[in-house]
Write a protein that holds these residues in place. Structure first.
Motif, PDB file in Angstrom:
ATOM      1  N   THR A  28       6.105   5.334  -1.581  1.00 18.53           N
ATOM      2  CA  THR A  28       5.227   4.693  -0.614  1.00 18.53           C
ATOM      3  C   THR A  28       3.899   5.401  -0.552  1.00 18.53           C
ATOM      4  OG1 THR A  28       6.209   6.048   1.125  1.00 18.53           O
ATOM      5  CG2 THR A  28       7.127   3.853   0.792  1.00 18.53           C
ATOM      6  N   GLY A  29       2.899   4.657  -0.079  1.00 13.56           N
ATOM      7  CA  GLY A  29       1.545   5.206  -0.003  1.00 13.56           C
ATOM      8  C   GLY A  29       1.331   6.105   1.177  1.00 13.56           C
TER       9      GLY A  29
ATOM     10  N   ASP B 130       4.367   1.030   3.159  1.00 13.39           N
ATOM     11  CA  ASP B 130       3.639   0.133   2.272  1.00 13.39           C
ATOM     12  C   ASP B 130       4.029   0.480   0.847  1.00 13.39           C
ATOM     13  OD1 ASP B 130       2.114  -1.314   4.164  1.00 13.39           O
ATOM     14  OD2 ASP B 130       0.786   0.421   4.395  1.00 13.39           O
ATOM     15  N   VAL B 131       4.433  -0.532   0.090  1.00  9.56           N
ATOM     16  CA  VAL B 131       4.843  -0.334  -1.294  1.00  9.56           C
ATOM     17  C   VAL B 131       3.894  -1.129  -2.177  1.00  9.56           C
ATOM     18  CG1 VAL B 131       6.700  -0.649  -2.966  1.00  9.56           C
ATOM     19  CG2 VAL B 131       7.250  -0.028  -0.614  1.00  9.56           C
ATOM     20  N   ASP B 132       3.308  -0.472  -3.171  1.00 10.52           N
ATOM     21  CA  ASP B 132       2.398  -1.129  -4.099  1.00 10.52           C
ATOM     22  C   ASP B 132       3.220  -1.735  -5.238  1.00 10.52           C
ATOM     23  OD1 ASP B 132       0.492  -1.935  -5.916  1.00 10.52           O
ATOM     24  OD2 ASP B 132      -0.656  -0.067  -5.854  1.00 10.52           O
TER      25      ASP B 132
ATOM     26  N   HIS C 179       5.776   2.085 -12.481  1.00 10.68           N
ATOM     27  CA  HIS C 179       5.518   3.395 -13.095  1.00 10.68           C
ATOM     28  C   HIS C 179       6.414   4.469 -12.489  1.00 10.68           C
ATOM     29  CE1 HIS C 179       2.056   1.896 -15.243  1.00 10.68           C
ATOM     30  NE2 HIS C 179       1.473   1.503 -14.121  1.00 10.68           N
ATOM     31  N   LEU C 180       6.665   4.362 -11.187  1.00 12.61           N
ATOM     32  CA  LEU C 180       7.436   5.375 -10.476  1.00 12.61           C
ATOM     33  C   LEU C 180       8.939   5.247 -10.711  1.00 12.61           C
ATOM     34  CD1 LEU C 180       5.572   5.163  -7.052  1.00 12.61           C
ATOM     35  CD2 LEU C 180       5.321   6.944  -8.790  1.00 12.61           C
TER      36      LEU C 180
ATOM     37  N   ASN D 134      14.277  -3.072   2.392  1.00 17.22           N
ATOM     38  CA  ASN D 134      14.886  -3.021   1.067  1.00 17.22           C
ATOM     39  C   ASN D 134      14.238  -4.038   0.142  1.00 17.22           C
ATOM     40  OD1 ASN D 134      17.469  -1.251   1.465  1.00 17.22           O
ATOM     41  ND2 ASN D 134      17.263  -2.532   3.279  1.00 17.22           N
ATOM     42  N   LEU D 135      13.876  -3.572  -1.050  1.00 17.59           N
ATOM     43  CA  LEU D 135      13.258  -4.436  -2.044  1.00 17.59           C
ATOM     44  C   LEU D 135      14.197  -4.552  -3.241  1.00 17.59           C
ATOM     45  CD1 LEU D 135       9.721  -2.783  -1.923  1.00 17.59           C
ATOM     46  CD2 LEU D 135      10.537  -4.739  -0.593  1.00 17.59           C
ATOM     47  N   PHE D 136      14.629  -5.772  -3.531  1.00 16.32           N
ATOM     48  CA  PHE D 136      15.484  -6.034  -4.687  1.00 16.32           C
ATOM     49  C   PHE D 136      14.564  -6.540  -5.789  1.00 16.32           C
ATOM     50  CE2 PHE D 136      18.346  -9.047  -7.011  1.00 16.32           C
ATOM     51  CZ  PHE D 136      19.187  -8.089  -7.556  1.00 16.32           C
TER      52      PHE D 136
END
Length: 170
Positions: free
Chosen positions: A169-170, A72-74, A80-81, A52-54
């Protein structure tokens, strides 16, 4: 910023899920702070396991992005997403406590139960949501709760949030 006035407890979360008719299974374990800790200690709990990314943008919009633990999260492009006003950074621990009622290391989609003002936008990665069962911390990193993917969506909506399912994710 001060902490959430009365962040919900694990027991209150489970009571809320029960009122929604959602059955979950919870496994207690020592505190887990990282995905590596989780993978080493959780044993063989089936299903997708979450990371989880806050995040926040320059306009103080907050986002909870929930992805598969191996994803993997850029962070340079994700804005943008997810519809952020600018590049995003990690939200401060004070904001995390105020909005989701959890501390770093225990960030979870279940924290939405504490965001009663609806300030956090929820983004669920489409790859994660392909799992029949999703695993997340129940407001503490000392347990893992398994919930059906459809029930997770029901929970998110019941907290007053509109979940966005995107491939982030990539």
């Amino acid at each position: 910023m001060t902490g959430a006035p009365n962040p919900k407890t694990k027991a209150e979360l489970f009571a809320f899920l029960e009122t929604l008719g959602i059955a979950v299974q919870t496994h207690e374990h020592p505190p887990l702070y990282t995905v590596a800790d989780s993978q080493a200690l959780r044993g063989t709990i089936p299903g997708g396991h979450t990371k989880n990314l806050f995040l926040k943008d320059k306009k103080d919009s907050f986002f909870l992005v929930t992805v598969d633990e191996d994803a993997d999260v850029d962070l340079k492009q994700i804005h943008h997403l997810i519809g952020a006003a600018s590049r995003v950074s990690f939200g401060k621990p004070e904001a995390l406590m105020e909005l989701l009622g959890v501390a770093p290391g225990a960030v979870t989609v279940f924290g939405l139960i504490n965001d009663t003002s609806g300030r956090v936008r929820v983004v669920l990665d489409s790859t994660l949501m392909e799992n029949a069962v999703i695993n997340a911390h129940p407001l503490t990193n000392e347990a893992t709760t398994s919930i059906a993917a459809a029930d997770l969506l029901q929970f998110v909506k019941a907290t007053g949030h509109d979940p966005v399912i995107l491939k982030v994710t990539g």
